[in-house]
Design a protein around this motif. Structure first.
Motif, short mmCIF file in Angstrom:
data_model
loop_
_atom_site.label_atom_id
_atom_site.label_comp_id
_atom_site.label_asym_id
_atom_site.label_seq_id
_atom_site.Cartn_x
_atom_site.Cartn_y
_atom_site.Cartn_z
N PHE A 407 -30.27 -31.74 59.74
CA PHE A 407 -30.02 -30.39 60.43
C PHE A 407 -29.50 -30.61 61.97
CE2 PHE A 407 -31.55 -26.53 62.88
CZ PHE A 407 -30.82 -25.69 62.14
N ALA A 408 -30.02 -31.59 62.47
CA ALA A 408 -29.66 -31.86 64.04
C ALA A 408 -28.31 -32.42 63.89
CB ALA A 408 -30.50 -33.02 64.46
N ALA A 409 -27.80 -33.26 62.88
CA ALA A 409 -26.48 -33.88 62.99
C ALA A 409 -25.52 -32.64 62.67
CB ALA A 409 -26.41 -34.91 61.77
N VAL A 410 -25.87 -31.65 62.03
CA VAL A 410 -25.02 -30.46 61.65
C VAL A 410 -24.72 -29.50 62.78
CG1 VAL A 410 -24.66 -28.53 60.16
CG2 VAL A 410 -25.40 -30.63 59.15
N LYS A 414 -21.78 -33.25 64.28
CA LYS A 414 -21.67 -34.70 63.81
C LYS A 414 -21.84 -34.76 62.37
CE LYS A 414 -21.47 -36.36 68.03
NZ LYS A 414 -20.21 -36.91 68.93
N PHE A 415 -20.84 -34.26 61.70
CA PHE A 415 -20.65 -34.16 60.00
C PHE A 415 -20.72 -35.44 59.53
CE2 PHE A 415 -18.79 -30.32 61.91
CZ PHE A 415 -19.93 -29.26 61.47
N ALA A 417 -22.30 -38.10 60.63
CA ALA A 417 -23.53 -38.57 60.66
C ALA A 417 -24.52 -38.10 59.46
CB ALA A 417 -24.09 -38.24 62.04
N ALA A 418 -24.52 -36.77 59.27
CA ALA A 418 -24.89 -36.04 58.11
C ALA A 418 -24.80 -36.52 56.81
CB ALA A 418 -24.71 -34.64 58.11
N ILE A 419 -23.26 -37.18 56.57
CA ILE A 419 -22.87 -37.65 55.35
C ILE A 419 -23.57 -39.00 55.38
CG2 ILE A 419 -20.68 -38.73 54.23
CD1 ILE A 419 -19.15 -36.33 55.60
N PHE A 420 -23.96 -39.64 56.29
CA PHE A 420 -24.54 -41.16 56.40
C PHE A 420 -25.76 -40.95 56.09
CE2 PHE A 420 -20.37 -42.83 58.45
CZ PHE A 420 -20.44 -44.09 57.63
N ILE A 421 -26.61 -39.90 56.53
CA ILE A 421 -27.95 -39.71 56.04
C ILE A 421 -27.88 -39.45 54.52
CG2 ILE A 421 -29.83 -38.13 56.19
CD1 ILE A 421 -28.94 -37.41 59.10
#
Length: 491
Positions: A407-410, A414-415, A417-421
């Motif tokens: 949620f913090a990445a979105v 920092k999309f 980063a969300a994909i890497f999570i």
């Protein structure tokens, strides 16, 4: 005099741990007693924890600032509490593990208390001198703790590798500090930030910051400075590996967050780029390297690399406002690491005698856990909960913290980063499930390692069960953890 008293009140939890270390030292000098030293250590850590809680709720009125070196705000107190809980758990596990050690056991608790004191100071450091001194106060005792079962070649190798590589990281850190000081003329975190915004960042300042980031990444075992972590985890005694995975990581992440938020608020392109590279490499390399492991301690070591990458995402995406979120993530990671290494500790011993030679007593290979469910179902349930939490499965605390990172990445746009999570969690699920498959397979005829029949009523077993309950409670009812993390604000 009044200022001195206020400083002592702020430092009271650290003072309690320091006095406990002195009492342990005197006890060892008068008469060696493993039970006595362990009991004093646990009582001292409990008193320090109660002092932190009393300061947090206002029972003890303690000022936030203690001179220029330290800032005892909510962020420091939350992380100090997490460190003390982790240190208590590691002390408890160490008692049962080292009870069979045919050598002096007492000095281990002295080293652990000194390292804990350094970790507590790291959470409040706001000055480069305090940064370095508190970090070394944690690191130097770790060399002895890692090599404590020195009759095992791997334990000695673990301590030696950490010593050499940590010394190189400390030298890099000092050189980076020197460059920054030459350019800015100050050592205070907040004044570094002011100098950065007042004057355009020079090449020397950027070089110093990057060198310091490299040293911080080493201490966090973040990629590409991760080469030491698997060998050190594998060779370390199981409860010391738990200490390294919990106390050391929480303290280093707290120090990194305060430094990056106060001194370098992700304001330069170079720092932003280095941090992004560390996050990507940590998630990718950590998860991919863990897939190939048949050793549980090495698997947890490589998975820790990925988790450090996840924890840094919120800092990159949100900045200083993510201090509470990162603290919450690290507290949960510390709990799950203690639970996982706690099971390994309960299955292990310092040495096992075979004929006239001492061989490793560590139950670290996955094959040793084949069919564990059929003889130790409750212990298997504990390890299952820890692995599911590390994987980020719902109804565990690990799921909630990983979801908050996403949620913090979105929120911070920092999309990538969300994909890497998501991708990292999918890969992690594979190797965590691989461990679970071993736990529930048909049991082996001959058992190389097994926990004590009444492990659940021993101190280490009770502690592991409490940690498991906390991971489940915070996963099912996460509001309490989020409210606690709300106090972890950097002033």
């Amino acid at each position: 005099m009044e200022q001195l008293i206020l400083s002592i009140v702020s430092l009271l939890p650290v003072v309690v741990v320091a006095l406990t270390a002195l009492l342990v030292m005197m006890t060892i000098a008068i008469k060696r007693s493993h039970f006595g030293v362990a009991t004093i250590s646990v009582i001292g850590l409990n008193l320090a924890l109660m002092t932190v809680i009393a300061q947090a709720v206002g029972v003890i009125d303690a000022p936030q600032v203690s001179g220029d070196l330290f800032m005892f705000d909510g962020f420091a107190r939350f992380n100090t509490g997490a460190i003390l809980i982790a240190a208590l758990a590691c002390c408890t596990l160490s008692y049962g593990y080292f009870e069979t050690l045919k050598d002096n056991k007492d000095e281990l608790y002295l080293l652990m208390l000194i390292a804990t004191m350094g970790a507590m100071l790291m959470t409040a450091a706001q000055h480069l001198a305090a940064f370095f001194m508190s970090l070394e106060l944690l690191s130097v005792p770790m060399y002895g703790m890692l090599a404590y079962t020195f009759l095992r070649a791997r334990s000695l190798e673990s301590g030696l590798k950490y010593l050499v590589l940590s010394a190189a990281a400390s030298a890099t850190l000092l050189m980076g500090m020197a460059f920054v000081y030459i350019d800015t003329g100050t050592l205070l975190f907040k004044e570094l930030s002011l100098a950065l915004f007042t004057n355009q960042a020079s090449t020397l300042f950027v070089l110093g910051c990057v060198m310091m980031l490299a040293a911080i990444a080493f201490k966090l075992s973040a990629a590409p400075f991760h080469a030491w972590v698997a060998d050190v985890y594998e060779g370390a005694p199981a409860p010391i590996a738990a200490f390294l995975a919990s106390v050391s990581k929480v303290a280093m992440m707290a120090l990194a967050v305060r430094f990056l938020a106060d001194a370098m608020p992700i304001a330069t392109v170079a720092v932003d780029g280095v941090l992004s590279a560390i996050i990507i490499l940590s998630i990718v390399l950590g998860n991919l390297l863990a897939i190939r492991q048949d050793n549980l301690k090495r698997l947890l070591a490589y998975s820790s690399i990925a988790h450090m990458g996840y924890a840094l995402i919120a800092l990159l995406a949100v900045g200083a406002g993510a201090a509470g979120l990162v603290s919450m993530y690290m507290a949960v990671y510390a709990l799950t690491s203690i639970g996982a290494f706690g099971v390994i500790t309960l299955m292990s011993s310092p040495y096992r005698e075979r004929g006239h030679t001492s061989i490793t007593g560590e139950a670290d290979e996955l094959r040793f856990y084949q069919g564990l469910f059929w003889r130790r179902p409750v212990l298997t349930a504990v390890l299952t909960v820890m692995l599911l939490s590390l994987a980020g499965i719902p109804l565990t605390a690990g799921f909630m913290t990983k979801f908050m990172m996403f949620f913090a990445a979105v929120q911070g746009t920092k999309f990538w980063a969300a994909i890497f999570i998501v991708l990292g969690s999918a890969i992690g699920l594979y190797y965590y499930l691989k461990v679970l498959v071993h736990l529930y397979q048909k049991p082996k005829v001959q058992l190389e390692f097994d926990a004590h029949t009444h492990w659940g009523i021993k101190a280490g077993g009770i502690m592991v069960l409490i940690v498991t309950a906390l991971v489940l409670i915070f996963g099912i009812l996460p509001d309490a953890l989020m409210q606690l993390a709300g106090f972890a604000v950097i002033r």
